[in-house]
Scaffold this motif. Structure first.
Motif, PDB file in Angstrom:
ATOM      1  N   CYS A 241       0.927  -1.098  -0.083  1.00 54.06           N
ATOM      2  CA  CYS A 241      -0.043  -0.027  -0.102  1.00 54.06           C
ATOM      3  C   CYS A 241       0.805   1.525   0.132  1.00 54.06           C
ATOM      4  O   CYS A 241       0.382   2.207  -0.413  1.00 54.06           O
ATOM      5  CB  CYS A 241      -0.922  -0.018   1.064  1.00 54.06           C
ATOM      6  SG  CYS A 241      -2.097  -1.045   1.133  1.00 54.06           S
ATOM      7  N   ALA A 242       2.004   1.149   0.633  1.00 52.21           N
ATOM      8  CA  ALA A 242       2.927   2.302   0.731  1.00 52.21           C
ATOM      9  C   ALA A 242       3.171   2.926  -0.788  1.00 52.21           C
ATOM     10  O   ALA A 242       3.326   4.159  -0.986  1.00 52.21           O
ATOM     11  CB  ALA A 242       4.153   2.003   1.150  1.00 52.21           C
ATOM     12  N   ASP A 243       3.190   1.912  -1.796  1.00 49.34           N
ATOM     13  CA  ASP A 243       3.454   2.662  -3.039  1.00 49.34           C
ATOM     14  C   ASP A 243       2.692   3.737  -3.761  1.00 49.34           C
ATOM     15  O   ASP A 243       3.082   4.794  -4.267  1.00 49.34           O
ATOM     16  CB  ASP A 243       3.640   1.415  -4.013  1.00 49.34           C
ATOM     17  CG  ASP A 243       5.023   0.641  -3.907  1.00 49.34           C
ATOM     18  OD1 ASP A 243       6.032   1.307  -3.195  1.00 49.34           O
ATOM     19  OD2 ASP A 243       5.263  -0.377  -4.670  1.00 49.34           O
ATOM     20  N   ASN A 244       1.278   3.113  -3.551  1.00 49.03           N
ATOM     21  CA  ASN A 244       0.449   4.434  -3.948  1.00 49.03           C
ATOM     22  C   ASN A 244      -0.183   5.232  -2.690  1.00 49.03           C
ATOM     23  O   ASN A 244      -1.132   5.736  -2.974  1.00 49.03           O
ATOM     24  CB  ASN A 244      -0.680   3.809  -4.995  1.00 49.03           C
ATOM     25  CG  ASN A 244      -0.190   3.302  -6.230  1.00 49.03           C
ATOM     26  OD1 ASN A 244       0.766   3.773  -6.653  1.00 49.03           O
ATOM     27  ND2 ASN A 244      -1.026   2.275  -6.587  1.00 49.03           N
ATOM     28  N   VAL A 245       0.381   5.236  -1.558  1.00 50.17           N
ATOM     29  CA  VAL A 245      -0.006   5.537  -0.247  1.00 50.17           C
ATOM     30  C   VAL A 245      -1.677   5.537  -0.216  1.00 50.17           C
ATOM     31  O   VAL A 245      -2.462   6.077  -0.169  1.00 50.17           O
ATOM     32  CB  VAL A 245       0.070   7.327  -0.458  1.00 50.17           C
ATOM     33  CG1 VAL A 245      -0.111   7.895   1.058  1.00 50.17           C
ATOM     34  CG2 VAL A 245       1.465   7.620  -1.009  1.00 50.17           C
ATOM     35  N   THR A 246      -1.700   4.137  -0.436  1.00 52.59           N
ATOM     36  CA  THR A 246      -3.381   3.644  -0.147  1.00 52.59           C
ATOM     37  C   THR A 246      -3.647   3.565   1.115  1.00 52.59           C
ATOM     38  O   THR A 246      -2.897   2.616   1.845  1.00 52.59           O
ATOM     39  CB  THR A 246      -3.389   2.250  -1.211  1.00 52.59           C
ATOM     40  OG1 THR A 246      -2.847   2.496  -2.520  1.00 52.59           O
ATOM     41  CG2 THR A 246      -4.832   1.834  -1.048  1.00 52.59           C
ATOM     42  N   PRO A 247      -4.768   4.120   1.681  1.00 55.82           N
ATOM     43  CA  PRO A 247      -5.001   4.000   2.959  1.00 55.82           C
ATOM     44  C   PRO A 247      -5.509   2.240   3.180  1.00 55.82           C
ATOM     45  O   PRO A 247      -6.097   1.953   2.213  1.00 55.82           O
ATOM     46  CB  PRO A 247      -6.124   4.733   3.275  1.00 55.82           C
ATOM     47  CG  PRO A 247      -6.424   5.337   2.048  1.00 55.82           C
ATOM     48  CD  PRO A 247      -5.612   4.940   0.877  1.00 55.82           C
ATOM     49  N   SER A 248      -5.328   1.997   4.325  1.00 52.43           N
ATOM     50  CA  SER A 248      -5.910   0.529   4.717  1.00 52.43           C
ATOM     51  C   SER A 248      -6.522   0.448   6.067  1.00 52.43           C
ATOM     52  O   SER A 248      -6.308   1.360   6.890  1.00 52.43           O
ATOM     53  CB  SER A 248      -4.625  -0.360   4.627  1.00 52.43           C
ATOM     54  OG  SER A 248      -3.629  -0.109   5.493  1.00 52.43           O
ATOM     55  N   THR A 249      -7.631  -0.585   6.302  1.00 50.16           N
ATOM     56  CA  THR A 249      -7.807  -0.986   7.476  1.00 50.16           C
ATOM     57  C   THR A 249      -7.148  -2.228   7.641  1.00 50.16           C
ATOM     58  O   THR A 249      -7.535  -3.197   6.957  1.00 50.16           O
ATOM     59  CB  THR A 249      -9.225  -1.059   7.641  1.00 50.16           C
ATOM     60  OG1 THR A 249      -9.941   0.320   7.646  1.00 50.16           O
ATOM     61  CG2 THR A 249      -9.880  -1.475   9.002  1.00 50.16           C
ATOM     62  N   MET A 250      -6.635  -2.744   8.791  1.00 46.49           N
ATOM     63  CA  MET A 250      -5.985  -3.890   9.031  1.00 46.49           C
ATOM     64  C   MET A 250      -6.599  -4.511  10.371  1.00 46.49           C
ATOM     65  O   MET A 250      -6.484  -4.152  11.665  1.00 46.49           O
ATOM     66  CB  MET A 250      -4.500  -3.795   9.278  1.00 46.49           C
ATOM     67  CG  MET A 250      -3.605  -3.323   7.971  1.00 46.49           C
ATOM     68  SD  MET A 250      -3.412  -4.787   6.988  1.00 46.49           S
ATOM     69  CE  MET A 250      -3.326  -4.208   5.569  1.00 46.49           C
ATOM     70  N   GLU A 251      -7.222  -5.516  10.035  1.00 50.87           N
ATOM     71  CA  GLU A 251      -7.784  -6.454  11.428  1.00 50.87           C
ATOM     72  C   GLU A 251      -7.005  -7.637  11.473  1.00 50.87           C
ATOM     73  O   GLU A 251      -7.190  -8.606  10.621  1.00 50.87           O
ATOM     74  CB  GLU A 251      -9.485  -6.841  11.086  1.00 50.87           C
ATOM     75  CG  GLU A 251     -10.235  -5.534  10.904  1.00 50.87           C
ATOM     76  CD  GLU A 251     -10.583  -4.774  12.350  1.00 50.87           C
ATOM     77  OE1 GLU A 251     -10.084  -5.453  13.283  1.00 50.87           O
ATOM     78  OE2 GLU A 251     -11.252  -3.844  12.305  1.00 50.87           O
ATOM     79  N   LEU A 252      -6.105  -7.695  12.220  1.00 49.94           N
ATOM     80  CA  LEU A 252      -4.728  -8.910  12.279  1.00 49.94           C
ATOM     81  C   LEU A 252      -5.392  -9.639  13.417  1.00 49.94           C
ATOM     82  O   LEU A 252      -6.343  -9.797  13.867  1.00 49.94           O
ATOM     83  CB  LEU A 252      -3.782  -8.200  12.069  1.00 49.94           C
ATOM     84  CG  LEU A 252      -3.438  -7.147  11.073  1.00 49.94           C
ATOM     85  CD1 LEU A 252      -2.141  -6.506  11.107  1.00 49.94           C
ATOM     86  CD2 LEU A 252      -3.787  -7.735   9.605  1.00 49.94           C
ATOM     87  N   GLY A 253      -4.099 -10.548  13.670  1.00 53.18           N
ATOM     88  CA  GLY A 253      -4.511 -11.604  14.914  1.00 53.18           C
ATOM     89  C   GLY A 253      -4.340 -11.026  16.230  1.00 53.18           C
ATOM     90  O   GLY A 253      -4.495  -9.719  16.505  1.00 53.18           O
ATOM     91  N   GLY A 254      -4.848 -11.767  16.997  1.00 54.14           N
ATOM     92  CA  GLY A 254      -5.074 -11.473  18.498  1.00 54.14           C
ATOM     93  C   GLY A 254      -4.477 -12.676  19.352  1.00 54.14           C
ATOM     94  O   GLY A 254      -4.144 -13.635  18.824  1.00 54.14           O
TER      95      GLY A 254
END
Ligand code: NAD
Length: 477
Positions: A241-254
C-alpha cells in the motif's frame, strides 16, 4: 450426503463467470476431507475487468442518493434472512462450524447491512460559522473503489462488515474472500445482486491471494483496502500500500488474555468461558486463550474447565449434537499440534484433550493446558484453534503486565465482581475491545479493531463508516 448446491463463479460487472479455461481450486469439506467442487481462479484479464467495472460502478453509486443505496442494502439484509438456512448449510460444509453458529453468522451479517444502511444517512458533516462571514463546510465523501480481503473463519460476517460499510457510504468494491469458503460468500453476493445492486458496484473474485492482492493494490483505481487475516500477511499488504499511499484498515491476529479474579462467580464464569473458547473451534481472532487465574482459585478453575470440556461434543457441523466442528483447513491441525507439543515439552500439564483426532477431517480435540510456562511458544503465537492455557497470578500489577506482554492487542477479558477493579482494567489493558464479565464485544453499532500488531482502524459503528470516507473542508467566503 447433503448436496453442495452452488455454482462457483467470479462476479464481475454484474455477470457470473466460470470455466473458459480458467484454472480451478478444489473446495474441500473440512469434516470429511472430500472435494465438493472446483473454484475458478481469476486471471489477470478478470482483474482488469473487475477494476474497470469498479471504476464505472463507483461513478454511478456515489451519485446514487443515500436513501436509494439504503433500500438496496435493507433488501440484501432481508434476502440474507430469507436464505439463512441454505447459506448456513454452505458455510458449515465449507468451513466446518456447527449449523446453529453458521445460521447466527448469516443473521449477524444481515444486521450489519441494516445498521450501515441507516447510519450512512446520518453522515451530515458540520458547518463552521465565523464572524468574518466565512463558512467552512466539513464533509465526508466516499473514498473510491475499495478492495476487500476477508478470511475463512467468519466468511459471511467479515465480508459483510466490509461490504455493508463501504457500499452504504457510496464506494464500489472488489471483494476477495477466502478460497476455502467460496460458496457461502457467493451466496452473499447473490443477495446483493438480487436486491438490485447495479452492475459494477460490487465484484467478487477468487484465485491466487498474492497475485490478486498485489494486482489490485498496485492499481491506481483502488483507493482503499481492508484486510482481515494474519499479522504476517497484513504487514505484506501494508508495504504494498505504501507505493500508492493507499489507506488501509487492518484487522489482524489476536491473543486474548482472560483475567479471572477470585471474587468472580466461578461457576457462572466457567459456564460462559468454556463454550466461548470452543466456539468456531477457537478460530476466532478474539478467542479467549490465555487464562490468568488468581492463585487461590486456579486449581478449581482448571478442574471446572476440564470437566466442562469433556462435555463438548466434537463432530461434523451438520449433526445437531455437534458443539465443535473441525478446523477449517488442513494447515491448521499441524500448526496447533506443534504449539501444544512445545508447551508440553516445556512442562505444561494437559488437563483436557491435547491431540488431533484420528480419521478423516481436520479435527483437534478441545484442549486445556494448565501451568503453561511463560516461555512456551503458545504464550505468544496465536493458536487459532481449540486450545486454552492457564497460569496462576498473585497481584493486579503482575497480571496486567502478563496480559499486555504479547505484541497483540485485539481483545482482552476479565471476570471480577469488584467495580473499581473493572474500571482500572478498562484503562490498563492494551486492547481495542475489553469485555468485563462478558464476551459480547462485536456488534454492528460498536467499533471493532485492534491496537499494537493487531492492526489499526475500526469496523462497525460510525468509525467503520468513516473509514471508507475521505474528509474534506470547503471554506467559503
Ligand atoms: P495465512 O496467513 O496464510 O492467511 C490468512 C488470510 O489471509 C487468509 O484468509 C488468506 O486467504 C489470506 N491471504 C494470504 N496471503 C494473502 C495475500 N498475499 N494477499 C491477500 N490475502 C492473503 O493464514 P491461514 O493459515 O489461512 O490462517 C492462519 C492464521 O491467520 C491464524 O493463525 C490467524 O492468525 C490468522 N487469521 C486471522 C483471522 C482474523 O479474523 N483476524 C482470520 C483468519 C486467519
Amino acid at each position: 450426503m447433503t448436496d453442495y448446491a452452488v455454482d462457483l463463479a467470479l462476479f464481475i460487472n454484474g455477470a457470473w463467470n466460470a470455466g473458459e479455461g480458467r484454472d480451478e481450486l478444489p473446495v474441500l469439506n473440512p469434516a470429511t476431507g472430500e472435494a465438493m467442487g472446483g473454484l475458478p481462479m481469476a486471471t489477470p484479464a478478470d482483474l482488469a475487468a473487475a477494476l474497470s467495472a469498479a471504476e464505472r460502478g463507483f461513478a454511478l453509486w456515489r451519485a446514487t442518493d443515500v436513501d436509494a443505496r439504503a433500500a438496496i442494502l435493507h433488501k440484501t439484509a432481508a434476502l440474507l434472512r430469507d436464505r439463512a438456512d441454505s447459506i448456513a448449510l454452505l458455510l458449515t460444509m465449507e468451513q466446518g462450524k456447527p449449523l446453529a453458529e453458521a445460521r447466527g453468522e448469516v443473521l449477524g451479517a444481515a444486521q450489519m447491512f441494516d445498521w450501515c444502511a441507516e447510519d450512512a444517512k446520518r453522515m451530515y458533516g458540520r458547518t463552521l460559522v465565523r464572524p468574518s462571514g466565512q463558512r467552512s463546510v466539513v464533509l465526508q465523501q466516499p473514498v473510491g473503489p475499495v478492495a476487500t480481503f476477508s478470511p475463512w473463519n467468519f466468511p459471511i460476517y467479515l465480508m459483510a462488515k466490509k461490504l455493508a460499510a463501504a457500499l452504504a457510504v457510496g464506494c464500489s468494491v472488489i471483494a476477495k474472500p477466502a478460497e476455502e469458503t467460496p460458496g457461502c460468500t457467493s451466496a452473499l453476493m447473490r443477495c446483493l445482486a438480487d436486491a438490485g445492486l447495479p452492475a459494477g458496484v460490487a465484484q467478487l473474485v477468487f484465485g491466487d491471494p498474492a497475485m490478486i492482492s498485489s494486482t489490485l493494490i498496485a492499481s491506481p483505481v483502488i483507493r482503499k483496502i481492508s484486510f482481515t487475516g494474519s499479522t504476517a500477511v497484513g504487514k505484506l499488504l501494508m508495504r504494498q500500500c505504501a507505493d500508492n499511499v493507499t489507506p488501509s484498515t487492518m484487522e489482524l491476529g489476536g491473543h486474548a488474555p482472560v483475567l479471572i479474579f477470585a471474587d468472580c462467580d466461578l461457576e457462572k464464569t466457567l459456564d460462559m468461558v468454556v463454550p466461548q473458547k470452543f466456539r468456531n473451534a477457537g478460530q476466532v481472532c478474539v478467542s479467549p486463550t490465555r487464562f490468568y487465574v488468581e492463585a487461590s482459585i486456579h486449581d478449581a478453575f482448571v478442574k471446572g474447565f476440564a470437566d466442562r470440556t469433556a462435555g463438548v461434543t466434537v463432530g461434523n457441523g451438520l449433526d445437531a449434537a455437534t458443539r465443535m466442528g473441525p478446523l477449517a483447513n488442513a494447515r491448521r491441525p499441524g500448526a496447533v499440534e506443534a504449539l501444544v507439543e512445545d508447551a508440553i515439552a516445556r512442562g505444561a500439564r494437559v488437563a483436557a484433550g491435547g491431540s488431533r483426532d484420528n480419521g478423516p477431517g481436520n479435527f483437534f480435540r478441545p484442549t486445556l493446558l494448565a501451568d503453561v510456562p511463560a516461555e512456551a511458544d503458545i504464550m505468544r503465537v496465536e493458536p487459532f484453534g481449540p486450545v486454552a492455557v492457564t497460569r496462576p497470578f498473585e497481584t493486579f500489577d503482575e497480571v496486567v503486565a502478563a496480559a499486555n506482554s504479547t505484541p497483540f492487542g485485539l481483545a482482552a477479558f476479565a471476570f471480577t465482581e469488584n467495580g473499581r477493579r473493572a474500571n482500572l482494567l478498562g484503562d490498563a489493558l492494551e486492547a481495542g475491545m475489553i469485555g468485563i464479565n462478558n464476551f459480547a464485544i462485536s456488534s454492528a453499532d460498536a467499533p471493532f479493531g485492534g491496537v499494537k500488531q493487531s492492526g489499526y482502524g475500526s469496523e462497525g459503528g460510525p468509525e467503520g463508516l468513516a473509514s471508507y470516507c475521505v474528509t474534506k473542508a470547503v471554506h467559503l467566503a
